[in-house]
Design a protein around this motif. Structure first.
Motif, PDB file in Angstrom:
ATOM      1  N   THR A  64       0.833  -1.203   0.000  1.00 15.15           N
ATOM      2  CA  THR A  64       0.000   0.000   0.000  1.00 15.15           C
ATOM      3  C   THR A  64       0.863   1.248   0.000  1.00 15.15           C
ATOM      4  OG1 THR A  64      -1.726  -1.242   1.167  1.00 15.15           O
ATOM      5  CG2 THR A  64      -1.922   1.165   1.161  1.00 15.15           C
ATOM      6  N   LEU A  65       1.941   1.228   0.766  1.00 15.06           N
ATOM      7  CA  LEU A  65       2.876   2.357   0.755  1.00 15.06           C
ATOM      8  C   LEU A  65       3.514   2.520  -0.623  1.00 15.06           C
ATOM      9  CD1 LEU A  65       4.479   1.789   4.244  1.00 15.06           C
ATOM     10  CD2 LEU A  65       3.177   3.811   3.555  1.00 15.06           C
ATOM     11  N   GLU A  66       3.846   1.414  -1.260  1.00 14.10           N
ATOM     12  CA  GLU A  66       4.408   1.493  -2.613  1.00 14.10           C
ATOM     13  C   GLU A  66       3.407   2.128  -3.580  1.00 14.10           C
ATOM     14  OE1 GLU A  66       6.914  -1.558  -4.426  1.00 14.10           O
ATOM     15  OE2 GLU A  66       6.496  -2.768  -2.629  1.00 14.10           O
ATOM     16  N   MET A  67       2.126   1.808  -3.415  1.00 10.93           N
ATOM     17  CA  MET A  67       1.091   2.390  -4.268  1.00 10.93           C
ATOM     18  C   MET A  67       1.048   3.913  -4.115  1.00 10.93           C
ATOM     19  SD  MET A  67      -1.839  -0.486  -3.491  1.00 10.93           S
ATOM     20  CE  MET A  67      -3.173   0.221  -4.420  1.00 10.93           C
ATOM     21  N   GLN A  68       1.539   4.406  -2.986  1.00 11.29           N
ATOM     22  CA  GLN A  68       1.561   5.847  -2.719  1.00 11.29           C
ATOM     23  C   GLN A  68       2.939   6.451  -3.014  1.00 11.29           C
ATOM     24  OE1 GLN A  68       0.163   5.543   1.460  1.00 11.29           O
ATOM     25  NE2 GLN A  68      -1.503   6.870   0.758  1.00 11.29           N
ATOM     26  N   ASP A  69       3.801   5.689  -3.661  1.00 15.93           N
ATOM     27  CA  ASP A  69       5.164   6.143  -3.966  1.00 15.93           C
ATOM     28  C   ASP A  69       5.944   6.504  -2.708  1.00 15.93           C
ATOM     29  OD1 ASP A  69       4.937   5.791  -6.766  1.00 15.93           O
ATOM     30  OD2 ASP A  69       3.863   7.695  -6.924  1.00 15.93           O
ATOM     31  N   ARG A  70       5.781   5.697  -1.671  1.00 15.17           N
ATOM     32  CA  ARG A  70       6.479   5.904  -0.394  1.00 15.17           C
ATOM     33  C   ARG A  70       7.446   4.734  -0.177  1.00 15.17           C
ATOM     34  NH1 ARG A  70       1.280   7.188   3.341  1.00 15.17           N
ATOM     35  NH2 ARG A  70       2.826   7.187   5.017  1.00 15.17           N
ATOM     36  N   ALA A  71       8.415   4.615  -1.093  1.00 19.16           N
ATOM     37  CA  ALA A  71       9.304   3.457  -1.139  1.00 19.16           C
ATOM     38  C   ALA A  71      10.140   3.302   0.131  1.00 19.16           C
ATOM     39  CB  ALA A  71      10.217   3.544  -2.356  1.00 19.16           C
ATOM     40  N   GLY A  72      10.641   4.388   0.670  1.00 16.90           N
ATOM     41  CA  GLY A  72      11.463   4.287   1.876  1.00 16.90           C
ATOM     42  C   GLY A  72      10.683   3.715   3.044  1.00 16.90           C
ATOM     43  N   GLU A  73       9.451   4.173   3.211  1.00 17.99           N
ATOM     44  CA  GLU A  73       8.603   3.641   4.278  1.00 17.99           C
ATOM     45  C   GLU A  73       8.255   2.180   4.009  1.00 17.99           C
ATOM     46  OE1 GLU A  73       5.404   6.459   5.722  1.00 17.99           O
ATOM     47  OE2 GLU A  73       6.176   7.532   3.963  1.00 17.99           O
ATOM     48  N   ALA A  74       7.987   1.857   2.753  1.00 12.51           N
ATOM     49  CA  ALA A  74       7.672   0.475   2.398  1.00 12.51           C
ATOM     50  C   ALA A  74       8.844  -0.442   2.735  1.00 12.51           C
ATOM     51  CB  ALA A  74       7.321   0.371   0.918  1.00 12.51           C
ATOM     52  N   ALA A  75      10.053   0.003   2.444  1.00  9.27           N
ATOM     53  CA  ALA A  75      11.242  -0.802   2.753  1.00  9.27           C
ATOM     54  C   ALA A  75      11.332  -1.085   4.248  1.00  9.27           C
ATOM     55  CB  ALA A  75      12.501  -0.087   2.261  1.00  9.27           C
ATOM     56  N   ARG A  76      11.079  -0.068   5.066  1.00  7.07           N
ATOM     57  CA  ARG A  76      11.131  -0.269   6.522  1.00  7.07           C
ATOM     58  C   ARG A  76      10.040  -1.233   6.991  1.00  7.07           C
ATOM     59  NH1 ARG A  76      12.614   5.014   5.831  1.00  7.07           N
ATOM     60  NH2 ARG A  76      10.543   5.895   6.213  1.00  7.07           N
ATOM     61  N   VAL A  77       8.862  -1.140   6.379  1.00  7.56           N
ATOM     62  CA  VAL A  77       7.771  -2.051   6.733  1.00  7.56           C
ATOM     63  C   VAL A  77       8.136  -3.482   6.340  1.00  7.56           C
ATOM     64  CG1 VAL A  77       5.394  -2.695   6.130  1.00  7.56           C
ATOM     65  CG2 VAL A  77       5.939  -0.342   6.765  1.00  7.56           C
ATOM     66  N   TYR A  78       8.678  -3.665   5.145  1.00  6.83           N
ATOM     67  CA  TYR A  78       9.098  -5.011   4.730  1.00  6.83           C
ATOM     68  C   TYR A  78      10.154  -5.558   5.682  1.00  6.83           C
ATOM     69  CZ  TYR A  78       6.688  -4.276   0.239  1.00  6.83           C
ATOM     70  OH  TYR A  78       5.748  -4.045  -0.750  1.00  6.83           O
ATOM     71  N   ASP A  79      11.095  -4.722   6.096  1.00  7.90           N
ATOM     72  CA  ASP A  79      12.130  -5.175   7.039  1.00  7.90           C
ATOM     73  C   ASP A  79      11.504  -5.629   8.354  1.00  7.90           C
ATOM     74  OD1 ASP A  79      14.141  -4.681   5.180  1.00  7.90           O
ATOM     75  OD2 ASP A  79      14.649  -2.711   6.019  1.00  7.90           O
ATOM     76  N   ARG A  80      10.540  -4.869   8.842  1.00  9.72           N
ATOM     77  CA  ARG A  80       9.837  -5.269  10.073  1.00  9.72           C
ATOM     78  C   ARG A  80       9.101  -6.587   9.859  1.00  9.72           C
ATOM     79  NH1 ARG A  80       6.270  -0.361  12.245  1.00  9.72           N
ATOM     80  NH2 ARG A  80       5.566  -2.010  13.649  1.00  9.72           N
TER      81      ARG A  80
END
Length: 109
Positions: A64-80
């Protein structure tokens, strides 16, 4: 059932069972399906704060973050999510999250 009726049903489910991770996950996915991405992200955040070990949260939240072009946040979520999947011994989710994280990293680089 209309999308708004479905969302209302999910909201009531959360009200009745606020600590049920599936209730919040369903609400987040309902928001996502309705194109309400900000509300979906907020609901995924609330879910992760309440039940950090609920592994399904992280892939959908990151996407969902990727859909909003929020790649850095998405990366942190995937890491978690990768950490949560390892802790849970959930190899399938670990594989999916690792692939999502690697794909995101490849696009960033």
């Amino acid at each position: 059932m209309t999308p708004e009726q479905r969302l209302e049903a999910f909201r009531k489910f959360v009200e009745r069972s606020p600590d049920d991770p599936f209730a919040r996950y369903s609400l987040a996915m309902g928001h996502r399906g309705a194109g309400q991405l900000d509300l979906a992200v907020k609901t995924f955040e609330e879910l992760a704060a309440r039940v950090p070990g609920y592994v399904p949260t992280y892939l959908m939240w990151g996407q969902t973050l990727e859909m909003q072009d929020r790649a850095g946040e998405a990366a942190r979520v995937y890491d978690r999510g990768i950490q949560a999947a390892r802790a849970a011994g959930n190899d399938h989710a670990l594989s999916e999250l690792t692939q999502a994280r690697e794909s995101l990293g490849a696009r960033e680089g």
